[in-house]
Design a protein around this motif. Structure first.
Motif, PDB file in Angstrom:
ATOM      1  N   HIS A 169       0.853  -1.191   0.000  1.00  0.00           N
ATOM      2  CA  HIS A 169       0.000   0.000   0.000  1.00  0.00           C
ATOM      3  C   HIS A 169       0.888   1.239   0.000  1.00  0.00           C
ATOM      4  N   PRO A 171       2.245   4.897   1.392  1.00  0.00           N
ATOM      5  CA  PRO A 171       2.434   5.415   2.758  1.00  0.00           C
ATOM      6  C   PRO A 171       1.230   6.254   3.195  1.00  0.00           C
ATOM      7  N   GLY A 172       1.008   6.323   4.495  1.00  0.00           N
ATOM      8  CA  GLY A 172      -0.059   7.155   5.024  1.00  0.00           C
ATOM      9  C   GLY A 172      -1.254   6.360   5.507  1.00  0.00           C
ATOM     10  N   SER A 173      -2.163   7.065   6.144  1.00  0.00           N
ATOM     11  CA  SER A 173      -3.353   6.440   6.713  1.00  0.00           C
ATOM     12  C   SER A 173      -4.497   6.432   5.705  1.00  0.00           C
ATOM     13  N   SER A 174      -5.492   5.621   5.986  1.00  0.00           N
ATOM     14  CA  SER A 174      -6.676   5.531   5.142  1.00  0.00           C
ATOM     15  C   SER A 174      -7.811   6.339   5.760  1.00  0.00           C
ATOM     16  N   PRO A 175      -8.626   6.988   4.941  1.00  0.00           N
ATOM     17  CA  PRO A 175      -9.711   7.799   5.498  1.00  0.00           C
ATOM     18  C   PRO A 175     -10.900   6.949   5.942  1.00  0.00           C
ATOM     19  N   GLU A 176     -11.643   7.479   6.889  1.00  0.00           N
ATOM     20  CA  GLU A 176     -12.934   6.889   7.224  1.00  0.00           C
ATOM     21  C   GLU A 176     -13.943   7.340   6.166  1.00  0.00           C
ATOM     22  N   GLN A 234     -10.477  14.065   4.917  1.00  0.00           N
ATOM     23  CA  GLN A 234      -9.563  13.174   4.208  1.00  0.00           C
ATOM     24  C   GLN A 234     -10.357  12.283   3.259  1.00  0.00           C
ATOM     25  N   ASN A 284      -4.535  10.433  -2.054  1.00  0.00           N
ATOM     26  CA  ASN A 284      -5.013  10.289  -0.674  1.00  0.00           C
ATOM     27  C   ASN A 284      -4.631  11.542   0.079  1.00  0.00           C
TER      28      ASN A 284
END
Length: 308
Positions: A169, A171-176, A234, A284
């Protein structure tokens, strides 16, 4: 007499240890030593004068359909250099990339003035997934073009040195994903009305072309679009850019400047006039920043249209 002179010439080159290479060099106008030095890898000269370099991807084992694929069966990167009639040099090539290598390789290519002409798969059921980045370029210096290819390959090697196993994947977080967006703001940035389908906010920009003497457009699949999934703070955005040939590089550069990843570049149709190419992308982050990035790529297209 001519045949005898040619044989004598061959013999003299053989005695000097330069026969096939030197004769090919003379016909191509390219010095393979310059390309070899720039890329720090041996170059070969083909009978038609094309100078080629190669790199076999044996650093990551690849399974295709349950079989461990030997690298010579299709995991080779290469670049070919050919003299042009105006005295310049033309570059074409193909580079094997794993998913986490696509963006660094592409950024390195762009930083050195190379073009990306296709990005797609050659296999299915491959683990890890393998992609192929086709490159192009032209200029007056074979050495500079070769340095661009080396920069691409070095970026890939640096990624593998830092992470021996390809990542799964970005880098970074996934949004809700709530389906709640500042729709008015995004519509103002993109200058088109959006449509909400469940939790996805989509924007569509139609194009037009001709095929079989018939005009067609967005309803037949000829469209640029962007789909936002997430929330007001996000989101991820994915979509297509439909581009004429002259628009491909400006659109790609605009998206990469905005931090949006390019995940495919290919055609969807055959025989349309003008021909169209399709770019698939993924971003993203802050929805408004993503929208501004997409808008910048749309502006790059529109600027080209107004120039002609």
């Amino acid at each position: 007499m001519k045949t005898l002179l040619f044989k004598l010439l061959i013999i003299s080159y053989v005695l000097l240890g330069q026969a096939p290479m030197a004769l090919a060099d003379a016909s191509s106008g390219l010095n393979p030593d310059i390309i070899s030095e720039a890329m720090d890898t041996p170059a070969t000269v083909k009978p038609d004068g094309v100078v080629r370099v190669g790199w076999q991807r044996d650093d990551v084992p690849v399974m295709v359909d349950g079989v461990t694929l030997p690298p010579p069966a299709g995991l080779g990167s290469w670049a070919g250099f050919k003299s042009m009639s105006d005295g310049g040099v033309m570059l074409m090539g193909d580079t094997v990339v794993f998913e986490d290598e696509i963006t660094p390789a592409m950024d390195a290519a762009f930083a050195h003035g190379l073009e990306i002409t296709a990005l797609h798969n050659h296999f299915v059921f491959d683990r890890p997934p393998v992609y192929f980045m086709h490159i192009g370029g032209h200029g007056q210096s074979a050495g500079k073009l070769a340095q661009g290819v080396k920069a691409m390959w070095d970026a890939i090697k640096a990624q593998r040195k830092e992470h021996p196993t390809p990542a799964e994947h970005f880098p970074g977080s996934s949004p809700e994903i709530t389906g709640e967006y500042d729709t008015e703001s995004l519509e103002a940035i993109l200058d088109v009305e959006g449509s909400l389908n469940g939790q996805v906010l989509k924007f569509t920009f139609g194009r037009n072309s001709m095929m079989h003497g018939t005009e067609f457009g967005a309803s037949m699949g000829l469209a640029t679009w962007a789909a936002f999934s997430g929330n007001e703070d996000q989101a991820v955005v994915d979509g297509d850019f439909a581009m004429t040939a002259k628009e491909v590089q400006p659109v790609m550069h605009a998206l990469r400047r905005a931090g949006i990843h390019i995940v495919a570049l290919h055609n969807h149709m055959v025989g349309e006039t003008p021909p169209y190419y399709f770019l698939h992308y993924w971003g993203n982050g802050d929805p408004e920043k993503l929208a501004h990035g997409i808008r910048s790529a749309l502006d790059a297209q529109e600027n080209l249209e107004t120039q002609h």
